[in-house]
Design an enzyme around this catalytic site. Structure first.
Site, PDB file in Angstrom:
ATOM      1  N   SER A   1       0.848  -1.193   0.000  1.00  0.00           N
ATOM      2  CA  SER A   1       0.000   0.000   0.000  1.00  0.00           C
ATOM      3  C   SER A   1       0.881   1.239   0.000  1.00  0.00           C
ATOM      4  O   SER A   1       1.992   1.221   0.534  1.00  0.00           O
ATOM      5  CB  SER A   1      -0.909   0.017   1.233  1.00  0.00           C
ATOM      6  N   ASP A   2       0.397   2.317  -0.627  1.00  0.00           N
ATOM      7  CA  ASP A   2       1.094   3.584  -0.446  1.00  0.00           C
ATOM      8  C   ASP A   2       0.937   3.993   1.013  1.00  0.00           C
ATOM      9  O   ASP A   2      -0.004   3.566   1.696  1.00  0.00           O
ATOM     10  CB  ASP A   2       0.520   4.659  -1.381  1.00  0.00           C
ATOM     11  N   LEU A   3       1.858   4.809   1.479  1.00  0.00           N
ATOM     12  CA  LEU A   3       1.923   5.115   2.904  1.00  0.00           C
ATOM     13  C   LEU A   3       0.604   5.719   3.390  1.00  0.00           C
ATOM     14  O   LEU A   3       0.265   6.845   3.041  1.00  0.00           O
ATOM     15  CB  LEU A   3       3.086   6.081   3.164  1.00  0.00           C
ATOM     16  N   GLY A   4      -0.127   4.950   4.180  1.00  0.00           N
ATOM     17  CA  GLY A   4      -1.398   5.416   4.717  1.00  0.00           C
ATOM     18  C   GLY A   4      -2.601   5.133   3.853  1.00  0.00           C
ATOM     19  O   GLY A   4      -3.731   5.517   4.208  1.00  0.00           O
ATOM     20  N   ALA A   5      -2.423   4.442   2.714  1.00  0.00           N
ATOM     21  CA  ALA A   5      -3.551   4.241   1.803  1.00  0.00           C
ATOM     22  C   ALA A   5      -4.612   3.316   2.377  1.00  0.00           C
ATOM     23  O   ALA A   5      -5.799   3.473   2.089  1.00  0.00           O
ATOM     24  CB  ALA A   5      -3.049   3.695   0.462  1.00  0.00           C
TER      25      ALA A   5
END
Length: 761
Positions: free
Chosen positions: A324-328
Site C-alpha cells: 500500500s502507499d503510505l497510509g492508503a
C-alpha cells in the site's frame, strides 16, 4: 463491469458462534503446536537447489498465523533500531544497531520489511543477522527504500521527466541498473520506483516523477527501467525488485490535487492508464507494485479486487507483492469511509489484493486485525496465504534465504562509480529540450566576454523531489558556464531585487535567465492552482527583456509552465527540467554548442490553466476552443528543436496478410538537411479512421532516436504489433478491428507526413 467490493462479516446465532469458538480454539492449539516444533536443518525451504514454489509451500505450511501476518507489515528503522539518525528517514553512518530495541519490537516473529534506514552494508548485515537468528524459521527481512532517480547519497540522476525527454529507453535501462547496483550493495532489496502514472494533470505536483502523458512512451520507459533494475535475475549482488507505482490512474486527480478522486470508466482505465503499467509487468516481470491512495468511480484502489486481483494477477500474471502507499489502507477508514474501523480497513485491503501495509496502522492493531478476521472467517486463509506467499516469493527470488548478507567492500566499488557519473551526465545532455530559437540565437559564441546569469535557479542545482540538493556534485547553471568559459566575466544575481538585476543585465553582452520551480513548489504534496512562473519571475523576465540585451531563458521545473509571454518575446528558451548533479554542465554545453539538443517534450505545454486538461491524444469529439483562446497548446507533445534541421520522406506502410498475426511495418527516410550533426526523434502516430468506440485523434505507437551527420539520410523502420492498436470495445473485450487507418510520422505529435492503409486482421 466493475462493482463495489464489500467484505461480508460473520453474524448469526449461538450455534454459529459456538462453531466459531470451537474452530478458534482448535486453530490456536494447532498454531501453538507449530510454534513449538523445531525446524530440521534439511527442511525443504532451506534447500537452495529446490524450486522456489516448493520452498514457499514448505515454509508456508510450517508458519503460525502470527508469523504469517508479521510478514505483511513494514517497519521503520529510524528512531527505533539505531542509536543515531539524521533527519526523519536516515540512520547515521556511524549508528549502532540496538538488539534490545529489536527484541522489543519484533520478538521472535521476524519482520516482513524494513524502511527508512538507508543503511551501510555493515548496518544492514547487523540487522539482518539478528532478524534471522531471532525468528524460529530464520526468515530474512526485506529492506525497502526510495530510489526514484538516485539512491541515498549515491549518484544523482536527472528526474524521470528528464529521463523520458531523452526518448532513449536505453538510458532508462542503464539508470535503473545503476540505481539498483548502488542500493543492493548496501543490503537494500527493493526500491519504490519507477512512477508510471500518466502525467495528464500538470497542476499535480508529482508530474516530475512521471515519464509523461502518453501510455505507450510511459510503458516503454517503465519496461526499460524495470529490466535494468531487476536484470536477468534478482539473485545477484547488483539487482533488486522494482516497484512500479502508483497503481493505477493516480496521475489524473480531480483538480490536480494529490490523492483526489480519479474520474474515468473502465475503457479509459484500460486503454490509457493501465497500458502505461502493463509492459513493466507482462514483459518486465516487475515483482512489486504500490497500490495508490485514490478512488476510481467510488472504489478505493486498496479495496479494489478488479485492479489488484483480476487485472494485475489474473490477466497480467503478476507474481510479486502489492504494497500500500503510505497510509492508503488507513484512508479506507478515515478518508473514503468504506470501512467502519481500522480492523475492517486492514482486512478489506488484504482480501482485495494488497499484501503489505506501509505504516497505515500501528503494527499491533494491523496484525491483530488480520488474526481476528481469520478466526472470525471474514478474511479467508486463501487470501492471507496469497499475501504471505507473494512476500516470501520476493525474498526467495532475491536469494535472501541463501545469502542474506552483503559484501561490505562492494559499495565502495559501485557507489558513484565513474560509469554511473558518466551516465548521469549523458542523460542530462540527451534530455535538453530546445523550445524556441528565433534568429538562431543559440548556440551562443564562446568568445562572448560578459555574461549575466540572473534568476532564482541560476546558482543552484535543481534536483526535484526525492533527492537532497546537498548530494552529488550539484553543478549549477552558473558553475557550468564559468567552467566552460573561464576567460569570460560571469556575474550573478538571484533576481529578488528587480532594479538591481536590470542594472546587472545592462552591463552584460548576453543575459541567461535561470527561472522555473523548486522543491516546495513542485513535488509530492505541492500542487498548484496555476502554472505561471512562481513569485516575481514573470516581472523579472519582462524587465530583463525590456533592456534589449540578447537573452536566453533556461527553465528548470517539474511540470509544464504557462510561459506564453516568453514564447512571444524571448528569442531562445531551453527546457532543462531537473537535470541531476551534472545539470549545470549539460545546460552550459548546450547553450554554447558543445551539445546539440535533441530532447523532446513528453507532456503538452498549455497556454493557460483554463485549457486543462490538454494532453495531445484526446478523443476527437473534445471541443477545445474558447472565446478568448484558440485551444492550441503552447508547445505540443513530442516537440523539440535542434541546431540542425530534418526532413521526412518516402513514408510507406506494409500491412500483414489478412488473418495474419504479423506486425504492421512502417518505414520512413529521415535526412539531416542542416550543417551540424545531431539527433532526431522520429515519431510514429496511428489512428483507426472509423472505429467501434471513440479513440484518440492520434496515438504514439513508435519512436526512434537516431544520430545523423549533415546531409545524411537514414531509413527508420517501426514495427507495430497488432495488439498494440486493439481497442476495448463496447462488448468489453480487446479487438483489433478491420478498417482504414492513418499513419503519421514526423518530429512531434503535429507530424504532417501521412499514409493511409487498410488492415484486415
Amino acid at each position: 463491469m466493475r462493482a463495489p467490493f464489500l467484505i461480508q462479516f460473520v453474524s448469526g446465532g449461538a450455534v454459529l458462534l459456538a462453531a466459531c469458538l470451537t474452530l478458534a480454539i482448535q486453530s490456536t492449539s494447532s498454531q501453538a503446536q507449530q510454534a513449538d516444533q523445531k525446524v530440521p536443518a534439511d527442511a525443504l525451504y532451506k534447500q537452495s537447489s529446490a524450486p522456489i514454489e516448493r520452498r514457499i509451500n514448505d515454509l508456508l505450511g510450517r508458519m503460525t498465523l502470527e508469523e504469517k501476518v508479521r510478514q505483511l507489515d513494514l517497519y521503520a528503522s529510524v528512531g527505533t533500531l539505531e542509536d543515531k539518525h539524521t533527519g526523519k528517514d536516515h540512520v547515521a553512518l556511524d549508528a549502532a544497531f540496538l538488539p534490545g530495541k529489536a527484541q522489543e519490537m519484533w520478538g521472535a516473529l521476524g519482520v516482513g520489511g524494513i524502511h527508512d534506514v538507508y543503511p551501510t552494508s555493515t548496518q544492514s548485515n547487523a540487522i539482518q543477522s539478528w532478524v534471522i537468528a531471532h525468528n524460529r524459521l530464520g526468515i530474512p527481512a526485506l529492506f525497502v527504500e526510495e530510489g526514484l532517480h538516485g539512491f541515498d547519497t549515491g549518484t544523482v540522476f536527472p528526474a524521470p521527466i528528464n529521463l523520458a525527454a531523452t526518448w532513449n529507453p536505453d538510458i532508462a535501462q542503464w539508470t535503473g541498473a545503476a540505481i539498483a547496483a548502488e542500493a543492493r550493495s548496501t543490503g537494500v532489496g527493493m526500491i519504490l520506483a519507477p512512477v508510471l502514472d500518466l502525467a495528464r494533470e500538470p497542476r499535480w505536483g508529482r508530474v516530475e516523477e512521471d515519464f509523461g502523458e502518453d501510455p505507450y512512451l510511459t510503458g516503454q520507459f517503465g519496461l526499460a527501467y524495470v529490466r535494468g533494475a531487476q536484470g536477468e535475475s534478482l539473485n545477484t549482488d547488483h539487482t533488486l525488485v522494482a516497484e512500479p507505482k502508483h497503481f493505477a490512474g493516480h496521475g489524473s486527480p480531480e483538480g490536480g490535487t494529490n490523492t483526489s478522486p480519479v474520474h474515468m470508466g473502465e475503457r479509459e482505465l484500460r486503454s490509457d492508464m493501465l497500458r502505461g503499467f502493463e509492459p513493466a509487468f507482462r514483459e518486465g516481470h516487475a515483482m512489486a507494485t504500490m497500490a495508490a491512495y485514490h478512488e476510481i468511480d467510488g472504489i478505493p484502489v486498496t479495496a479494489d479486487p478488479f485492479l489488484l486481483k483480476k487485472v494485475l494477477r489474473d490477466e497480467w500474471g503478476f507474481q510479486g507483492f502489492v504494497l500500500s502507499d503510505l497510509g492508503a489502507i488507513r484512508r479506507l477508514y478515515d478518508a473514503h469511509h468504506v470501512a467502519a474501523t481500522p480492523k475492517d480497513a486492514s482486512c478489506m485491503a488484504i482480501q482485495s489484493g494488497v499484501d503489505m501495509q506501509f505504516y497505515d496502522f500501528e503494527h499491533a492493531v494491523f496484525q491483530k486485525a488480520l488474526i481476528d478476521c481469520v478466526h472470525e472467517g471474514t478474511l479467508s486463509q486463501e487470501d492471507l496465504n496469497r499475501a504471505v506467499t507473494s512476500v516470501l516469493r520476493v525474498k526467495f527470488a532475491l536469494g535472501l534465504f541463501d545469502h542474506p548478507l552483503v559484501d561490505t567492500g562492494l559499495n565502495a566499488k559501485v557507489d558513484r562509480s565513474p560509469e554511473h557519473l558518466a551516465l548521469s551526465l549523458k542523460s542530462a545532455r540527451e534530455s535538453m529540450t530546445l523550445l524556441r530559437n528565433e534568429g538562431n540565437v543559440l548556440p551562443l559564441s564562446r568568445s562572448v566576454q560578459h555574461i549575466a546569469v540572473i534568476g532564482p535557479n541560476g546558482n543552484v542545482a535543481r534536483y526535484g523531489d526525492y533527492e537532497k540538493e546537498a548530494n552529488g556534485m550539484h553543478i549549477s547553471l552558473l558553475d557550468g558556464i564559468r567552467k566552460l568559459l573561464p576567460q569570460a566575466t560571469v556575474t550573478f544575481d538571484a533576481g529578488e531585487n528587480i532594479p538591481r538585476a536590470v542594472a546587472l543585465a545592462k552591463e552584460a553582452d548576453v543575459v541567461i535567465l535561470g527561472l522555473g520551480e523548486w522543491q516546495g513548489i513542485s513535488g509530492e504534496g505541492f500542487d498548484r492552482s496555476n502554472l505561471d512562473l512562481p513569485g516575481n519571475q514573470e516581472q523579472l523576465l519582462e524587465a530583463i527583456t525590456a533592456t534589449g540585451k540578447p537573452e536566453v531563458l533556461v527553465l528548470e521545473n517539474g511540470r509544464p509552465l504557462t510561459i506564453g509571454w516568453a514564447k512571444e518575446h524571448v528569442p531562445a528558451i531551453l527546457e532543462a527540467w531537473y537535470p541531476g548533479e551534472f545539470g549545470g554542465q549539460a545546460i552550459a554545453e548546450t547553450l554554447f554548442g558543445e551539445n546539440n539538443p535533441a530532447g523532446r517534450l513528453t507532456i503538452t505545454f498549455p497556454r493557460n490553466t483554463g485549457q486543462l486538461p490538454d494532453f495531445y491524444n484526446a478523443d476527437p469529439s473534445r471541443v477545445h476552443k474558447y472565446v478568448d483562446d484558440d485551444g492550441e497548446p503552447l508547445f505540443p507533445f513530442g516537440f523539440g528543436l535542434s541546431y540542425t534541421s530534418f526532413r521526412y520522406d518516402h513514408l510507406a506502410v506494409q500491412v500483414p496478410a489478412s488473418g495474419s498475426k504479423g506486425d504492421i511495418q512502417v518505414t520512413v527516410d529521415v535526412t539531416n538537411t542542416g550543417d551540424k550533426e545531431g539527433d532526431e526523434v522520429a515519431q510514429l502516430y496511428l489512428r483507426e479512421d472509423v472505429s467501434s468506440v471513440e479513440t484518440p485523434d492520434r496515438s504514439l505507437k513508435g519512436f526512434s532516436r537516431i544520430h545523423l551527420k549533415p546531409q545524411e539520410t537514414k531509413t527508420v523502420t517501426f514495427r507495430v504489433p497488432q495488439e498494440q492498436i486493439a481497442v476495448w470495445n463496447a462488448k468489453e473485450t480487446w479487438a483489433v478491428e478491420s478498417g482504414n487507418y492513418t499513419a503519421w510520422v514526423g518530429g512531434s505529435s503535429k507530424a504532417a507526413l501521412s499514409k493511409g492503409f487498410l488492415l484486415k486482421p
